[in-house]
Design an enzyme around this catalytic site. Structure first.
Site, PDB file in Angstrom:
ATOM      1  CG  PHE A 171     -11.734  -6.312  -1.712  1.00  0.00           C
ATOM      2  CD1 PHE A 171     -12.372  -5.407  -1.036  1.00  0.00           C
ATOM      3  CD2 PHE A 171     -10.376  -6.313  -1.786  1.00  0.00           C
ATOM      4  CE1 PHE A 171     -11.402  -4.157  -0.528  1.00  0.00           C
ATOM      5  CE2 PHE A 171      -9.699  -5.414  -1.133  1.00  0.00           C
ATOM      6  CZ  PHE A 171     -10.223  -4.204  -0.730  1.00  0.00           C
ATOM      7  CG  ASP A 172      -9.000  -7.334   3.353  1.00  0.00           C
ATOM      8  OD1 ASP A 172      -7.838  -8.090   2.954  1.00  0.00           O
ATOM      9  OD2 ASP A 172      -8.937  -6.595   4.245  1.00  0.00           O
TER      10      ASP A 172
ATOM     11  CB  SER B 138      -3.648  -1.434   6.473  1.00  0.00           C
ATOM     12  OG  SER B 138      -4.080  -0.407   5.706  1.00  0.00           O
ATOM     13  CG  ASN B 139      -4.726  -2.076   0.106  1.00  0.00           C
ATOM     14  OD1 ASN B 139      -3.969  -3.032  -0.136  1.00  0.00           O
ATOM     15  ND2 ASN B 139      -5.904  -1.884  -0.378  1.00  0.00           N
TER      16      ASN B 139
ATOM     17  CE  LYS C 258      -5.127  -5.802   3.424  1.00  0.00           C
ATOM     18  NZ  LYS C 258      -6.165  -5.341   4.408  1.00  0.00           N
TER      19      LYS C 258
ATOM     20  CB  THR D 134     -11.756  -3.553   9.323  1.00  0.00           C
ATOM     21  OG1 THR D 134     -11.955  -4.000   7.945  1.00  0.00           O
ATOM     22  CG2 THR D 134     -11.916  -4.568  10.463  1.00  0.00           C
TER      23      THR D 134
ATOM     24  NE  ARG E  88     -13.311   1.992   1.517  1.00  0.00           N
ATOM     25  CZ  ARG E  88     -12.245   1.100   1.790  1.00  0.00           C
ATOM     26  NH1 ARG E  88     -11.332   1.770   1.738  1.00  0.00           N
ATOM     27  NH2 ARG E  88     -12.276   0.221   2.328  1.00  0.00           N
TER      28      ARG E  88
ATOM     29  CB  SER F  91     -11.409  -7.471   6.421  1.00  0.00           C
ATOM     30  OG  SER F  91     -11.516  -6.548   5.308  1.00  0.00           O
TER      31      SER F  91
ATOM     32  CE1 TYR G 241      -6.704   4.317   6.402  1.00  0.00           C
ATOM     33  CE2 TYR G 241      -5.630   2.522   5.171  1.00  0.00           C
ATOM     34  CZ  TYR G 241      -5.588   3.754   6.038  1.00  0.00           C
ATOM     35  OH  TYR G 241      -4.195   4.421   6.121  1.00  0.00           O
TER      36      TYR G 241
ATOM     37  CG  ASN H 167     -13.079  -3.423   3.105  1.00  0.00           C
ATOM     38  OD1 ASN H 167     -14.018  -2.464   2.792  1.00  0.00           O
ATOM     39  ND2 ASN H 167     -12.104  -2.937   4.016  1.00  0.00           N
TER      40      ASN H 167
END
Lengths: 221, 221
Positions: free
Chosen positions: A177-178, A116-117, A149, A12, A39, A173, A10, A175
């Site tokens: 944080f990821d 993925s989450n 994550k 990416t 989001r 990623s 999500y 994101n």
């Protein structure tokens, strides 16, 4: 050189803001705000539930986040609207360059996977809708470890599934944080910055920072 | 009936957006955006660092969040600006009704404490600046357990310090995630909604929802 890549889904490979159009159609003038807040809360709730030890799967968390976003925008959440908007999560548009990047990497003989989450059902739907299933060796969800994550357990399931040490896997990623979590865990991390990205200030930097997924083959050369 | 109360500090007793004026003075036109983003990232970084097991104290996290906010607003962070803005966190304004509420509760013989993410030095400064020190029996920081709210350990230190079971302590916070964490842990939770609050959708509701800190005595009657 890394012979395997794990992609975040999500944001990416798939554009989470492809829900904006339907949000706008259903609630004119509120599409952008709903999409952004949906989001934001989706991510916050993954972190908060993980910290509290109150795991619910990504489908439930995403629906809760949508409820928050609608209420915040003065809309009373009703089942039919929630179902219709949640349905968009099963057919998010891939980012423009995603298919080409996956095909080129597959042709290079690299093992490709998603990490993925998302719940397994959500991931199956979005992957199959984008016709990515034949390009991917594995679609790895955090669901079996019941934590999201960037908890280490959400990355360990990737090394366990692929049977490789973290430093032999490229973790990709968009994101921040990821990327931070993946770097902390030991992956060779790749941050997809696209045009608007700003790295988080978490004391961990990505190993690589590139604009597009199609910039990955050059990293492997 | 609860004989002890633990108050969250930032956002509950103290107004985190009292930094907005200095942000605006130093960076005209950007005060509101800087203040909002600084707070958003401060919270996100507490959650993310806790999940990654990369604890740094609240002073360091708050400074990192400020760096992110400044960069986001096109400002290059320099030491002198960071120091000046961080200094505001040592003298945040108490919310308008905080002093009166604490005094009335103290007169009722209730044991009063703070339970906060803040580092001990930050809390000492802000409490003493507001002259709340004589009203509080304890100022409890999560720092010894090296994890932030809403992790259970950040609440357990409160019951351990006060020597009471959670259900005999009123836990007061204006932050929805904190109310959720406190409820989950077992406190009798009180959400201070003020005018703009929207509860988080985390599957936990506060035991009480009130507008102002001065509404607490009525809950104890």
């Amino acid at each position: 050189m890394a012979r395997a890549i794990a992609f975040d889904a999500y944001g990416t490979l798939f554009d989470v803001h492809s829900v904006r159009a339907l949000c706008e159609e259903m609630f004119p003038g509120k599409g952008a705000a709903l999409s952004q807040l949906w989001r934001l809360k989706q991510l916050e709730y993954t972190w908060l539930r993980s910290l509290m030890g109150r795991y619910e799967d990504f489908w439930a968390v995403t629906r809760d986040a949508l409820v928050y976003a609608l209420k915040n925008q003065g809309v009373t959440p009703v089942e039919a609207d929630l179902d219709r908007l949640m349905g968009e999560y099963l057919r998010l548009s891939p980012h423009a360059e995603a298919a080409e990047a996956l095909k080129r990497l597959k042709e290079m003989g690299i093992r490709l996977s998603i990490a993925s989450n998302g719940s397994p059902a959500m991931l199956d739907a979005v992957v199959s809708n984008a016709r990515f299933d034949t390009l991917l060796e594995a679609v790895i969800s955090v669901d079996p470890v019941r934590v999201f994550k960037p908890h280490d357990a959400a990355y360990k399931i990737v090394t366990d599934t692929l049977g490789l040490p973290a430093n032999e896997i490229l973790f990709v990623s968009s994101n921040g944080f990821d990327v931070a979590g993946a770097s902390h865990y030991g992956f060779e991390s790749v941050w997809i910055q696209r045009s608007t990205g700003q790295m988080e200030e978490l004391g961990v930097q990505p190993r690589h920072a590139i604009r597009f997924l199609t910039d990955i083959p050059a990293l492997l050369a």
